[in-house]
Scaffold this active site. Sequence first.
Site, PDB file in Angstrom:
ATOM      1  N   GLY A  14       0.757  -1.253   0.129  1.00 30.10           N
ATOM      2  CA  GLY A  14      -0.078  -0.241   0.117  1.00 30.10           C
ATOM      3  C   GLY A  14       0.796   1.224  -0.036  1.00 30.10           C
ATOM      4  O   GLY A  14       0.331   2.359   0.612  1.00 30.10           O
ATOM      5  N   ASN A  16       1.363   3.146  -2.726  1.00 30.13           N
ATOM      6  CA  ASN A  16       0.664   4.129  -3.492  1.00 30.13           C
ATOM      7  C   ASN A  16      -0.433   4.565  -2.722  1.00 30.13           C
ATOM      8  O   ASN A  16      -0.705   5.868  -2.758  1.00 30.13           O
ATOM      9  CB  ASN A  16       0.155   3.359  -4.592  1.00 30.13           C
ATOM     10  CG  ASN A  16       1.052   3.484  -5.867  1.00 30.13           C
ATOM     11  OD1 ASN A  16       1.636   4.397  -6.439  1.00 30.13           O
ATOM     12  ND2 ASN A  16       1.747   2.258  -6.211  1.00 30.13           N
ATOM     13  N   MET A  94      -4.458  -6.946  -7.302  1.00 32.63           N
ATOM     14  CA  MET A  94      -3.929  -7.768  -8.133  1.00 32.63           C
ATOM     15  C   MET A  94      -5.304  -8.799  -8.554  1.00 32.63           C
ATOM     16  O   MET A  94      -4.933  -9.880  -9.012  1.00 32.63           O
ATOM     17  CB  MET A  94      -3.075  -8.564  -7.466  1.00 32.63           C
ATOM     18  CG  MET A  94      -1.831  -7.848  -7.290  1.00 32.63           C
ATOM     19  SD  MET A  94      -1.207  -6.954  -8.508  1.00 32.63           S
ATOM     20  CE  MET A  94       0.461  -6.378  -7.945  1.00 32.63           C
ATOM     21  N   ARG A  95      -6.484  -7.984  -8.549  1.00 34.25           N
ATOM     22  CA  ARG A  95      -7.487  -8.861  -8.884  1.00 34.25           C
ATOM     23  C   ARG A  95      -8.360  -8.189 -10.113  1.00 34.25           C
ATOM     24  O   ARG A  95      -8.017  -6.917 -10.271  1.00 34.25           O
ATOM     25  CB  ARG A  95      -8.535  -8.973  -7.609  1.00 34.25           C
ATOM     26  CG  ARG A  95      -8.168  -9.844  -6.685  1.00 34.25           C
ATOM     27  CD  ARG A  95      -7.877 -11.035  -7.009  1.00 34.25           C
ATOM     28  NE  ARG A  95      -7.923 -11.911  -5.789  1.00 34.25           N
ATOM     29  CZ  ARG A  95      -7.997 -13.197  -5.765  1.00 34.25           C
ATOM     30  NH1 ARG A  95      -8.552 -13.730  -6.528  1.00 34.25           N
ATOM     31  NH2 ARG A  95      -7.647 -13.820  -4.529  1.00 34.25           N
ATOM     32  N   ASN A 111      -6.722   2.885 -12.151  1.00 34.22           N
ATOM     33  CA  ASN A 111      -5.497   1.813 -11.840  1.00 34.22           C
ATOM     34  C   ASN A 111      -4.242   2.329 -12.149  1.00 34.22           C
ATOM     35  O   ASN A 111      -4.089   3.177 -12.913  1.00 34.22           O
ATOM     36  CB  ASN A 111      -6.060   0.568 -12.592  1.00 34.22           C
ATOM     37  CG  ASN A 111      -4.838  -0.441 -12.209  1.00 34.22           C
ATOM     38  OD1 ASN A 111      -4.727  -0.722 -11.324  1.00 34.22           O
ATOM     39  ND2 ASN A 111      -4.482  -1.177 -13.358  1.00 34.22           N
ATOM     40  N   HIS A 113      -0.324   1.000 -12.900  1.00 38.76           N
ATOM     41  CA  HIS A 113       0.334  -0.160 -13.676  1.00 38.76           C
ATOM     42  C   HIS A 113       1.972   0.306 -13.727  1.00 38.76           C
ATOM     43  O   HIS A 113       2.159   1.393 -14.311  1.00 38.76           O
ATOM     44  CB  HIS A 113      -0.182  -0.681 -14.814  1.00 38.76           C
ATOM     45  CG  HIS A 113       0.323  -1.867 -15.361  1.00 38.76           C
ATOM     46  ND1 HIS A 113       0.308  -2.962 -14.590  1.00 38.76           N
ATOM     47  CD2 HIS A 113       1.141  -2.029 -16.315  1.00 38.76           C
ATOM     48  CE1 HIS A 113       0.895  -3.822 -15.343  1.00 38.76           C
ATOM     49  NE2 HIS A 113       1.531  -3.355 -16.323  1.00 38.76           N
ATOM     50  N   ASP A 149      -5.790  -4.011 -17.047  1.00 38.84           N
ATOM     51  CA  ASP A 149      -4.513  -3.093 -17.662  1.00 38.84           C
ATOM     52  C   ASP A 149      -4.968  -2.292 -19.099  1.00 38.84           C
ATOM     53  O   ASP A 149      -4.029  -2.135 -19.774  1.00 38.84           O
ATOM     54  CB  ASP A 149      -3.225  -3.792 -17.648  1.00 38.84           C
ATOM     55  CG  ASP A 149      -2.935  -4.104 -16.282  1.00 38.84           C
ATOM     56  OD1 ASP A 149      -3.186  -3.542 -15.469  1.00 38.84           O
ATOM     57  OD2 ASP A 149      -2.150  -5.104 -16.315  1.00 38.84           O
ATOM     58  N   GLN A 177       7.900   7.034  -9.054  1.00 40.50           N
ATOM     59  CA  GLN A 177       7.208   7.908  -9.900  1.00 40.50           C
ATOM     60  C   GLN A 177       5.894   7.572  -9.762  1.00 40.50           C
ATOM     61  O   GLN A 177       5.142   8.552  -9.608  1.00 40.50           O
ATOM     62  CB  GLN A 177       7.763   7.641 -11.512  1.00 40.50           C
ATOM     63  CG  GLN A 177       8.984   7.941 -11.867  1.00 40.50           C
ATOM     64  CD  GLN A 177       9.446   9.550 -11.369  1.00 40.50           C
ATOM     65  OE1 GLN A 177       8.455  10.321 -11.735  1.00 40.50           O
ATOM     66  NE2 GLN A 177      10.517   9.929 -10.713  1.00 40.50           N
ATOM     67  N   GLU A 178       5.548   6.379  -9.343  1.00 38.39           N
ATOM     68  CA  GLU A 178       4.019   6.116  -9.226  1.00 38.39           C
ATOM     69  C   GLU A 178       3.588   6.926  -8.013  1.00 38.39           C
ATOM     70  O   GLU A 178       2.282   7.542  -8.284  1.00 38.39           O
ATOM     71  CB  GLU A 178       3.914   4.707  -8.867  1.00 38.39           C
ATOM     72  CG  GLU A 178       4.207   3.544  -9.774  1.00 38.39           C
ATOM     73  CD  GLU A 178       4.011   2.180  -9.411  1.00 38.39           C
ATOM     74  OE1 GLU A 178       2.890   1.877  -8.911  1.00 38.39           O
ATOM     75  OE2 GLU A 178       4.747   1.215  -9.767  1.00 38.39           O
TER      76      GLU A 178
HETATM   77  C1  GAR Z   1       3.100  -1.107  -7.717  1.00 38.40           C
HETATM   78  O1  GAR Z   1       4.020  -1.130  -8.308  1.00 38.40           O
HETATM   79  C2  GAR Z   1       1.802  -1.095  -8.686  1.00 38.40           C
HETATM   80  O2  GAR Z   1       2.095  -0.199  -9.640  1.00 38.40           O
HETATM   81  C3  GAR Z   1       1.452  -2.714  -9.078  1.00 38.40           C
HETATM   82  O3  GAR Z   1       1.763  -3.142  -7.608  1.00 38.40           O
HETATM   83  C4  GAR Z   1       2.637  -2.256  -6.929  1.00 38.40           C
HETATM   84  C5  GAR Z   1       1.831  -2.167  -5.782  1.00 38.40           C
HETATM   85  O4  GAR Z   1       2.572  -1.503  -4.757  1.00 38.40           O
HETATM   86  N1  GAR Z   1       0.292  -2.765  -9.590  1.00 38.40           N
HETATM   87  C6  GAR Z   1       0.276  -3.816 -10.480  1.00 38.40           C
HETATM   88  O5  GAR Z   1       0.895  -4.314 -10.876  1.00 38.40           O
HETATM   89  C7  GAR Z   1      -1.068  -3.974 -10.984  1.00 38.40           C
HETATM   90  N2  GAR Z   1      -0.973  -4.739 -12.286  1.00 38.40           N
HETATM   91  P1  GAR Z   1       1.901  -0.668  -3.437  1.00 38.40           P
HETATM   92  O6  GAR Z   1       1.187  -1.799  -2.612  1.00 38.40           O
HETATM   93  O7  GAR Z   1       3.284  -0.471  -2.628  1.00 38.40           O
HETATM   94  O8  GAR Z   1       1.219   0.295  -3.716  1.00 38.40           O
END
Ligand code: GAR
Length: 217
Positions: A14, A16, A94-95, A111, A113, A149, A177-178
């Site tokens: 979590g 993000n 991831m669902r 979302n 990615h 996606d 960057q996210e």
């Molecule tokens: C992040 O890198 C996100 O982009 C990826 O999971 C990670 C979650 O990190 N998502 C995917 O791959 C979705 N297809 P976080 O739990 O620390 O935010």
Amino acid sequence: MPTIRLGALASGGGTNLQSIIDRCEDGRLDAEVVMVISDRLEAGALERARKHGIAALHVPVAKTGTDEWLEADRRITDAFLEARVDLICMAGYMRVIGPHLLGAFPHRIMNIHPALLPAFKGMHGQRDALEYGTKVAGATVHFADPDFDMGPIIIQAVVLVREDDTEATLAARILRQEHEIYPQAVQWFAEGRLRVEGRRCVVEGVDTAARISIDAS
Ligand code: GAR
């Protein structure tokens, strides 16, 4: 600026979600996270939510397409409707989301990615880019649609690939960057700047919705 109500779906640690919560709390985001739902009881995202006094709900999700999966989709939808959320952020979820949720929140589910979509969809965007040998990688925030996606792209960040990168170092650089582009996308939504036209998402009042990171560490 009126504050929008955010819901979040997360399966993992979590970070993000945290970047969004932090910016809501320090006033950089005109939003408030009001509910976090996870398919995993042990998800760090649920713990982060509780720490900030945000409602945290565990909803187990069965195999995509099954009756149990549809039942979970209904529970998730009802919870977000009851919480009166304006926007839902999938933050490391991831669902595959279901038809009830998509129908109840059209163009109101985002979302993130860890790849430059439409390249490298799926569970391992960073690893797939590295193995393919691309020289740039990155992250994408997009509106969710029934295909995994896919959906109109809101913002992308380009990250330079280093010759000595491992999956972990590249993923860490992308993640930084996210944490910038996801709050930005949410703020644009809050400001009413996002307009979906077919496959495209137009961001009104900005020159570009692309970022290039020169962070090479
Ligand atoms: C992040 O890198 C996100 O982009 C990826 O999971 C990670 C979650 O990190 N998502 C995917 O791959 C979705 N297809 P976080 O739990 O620390 O935010």
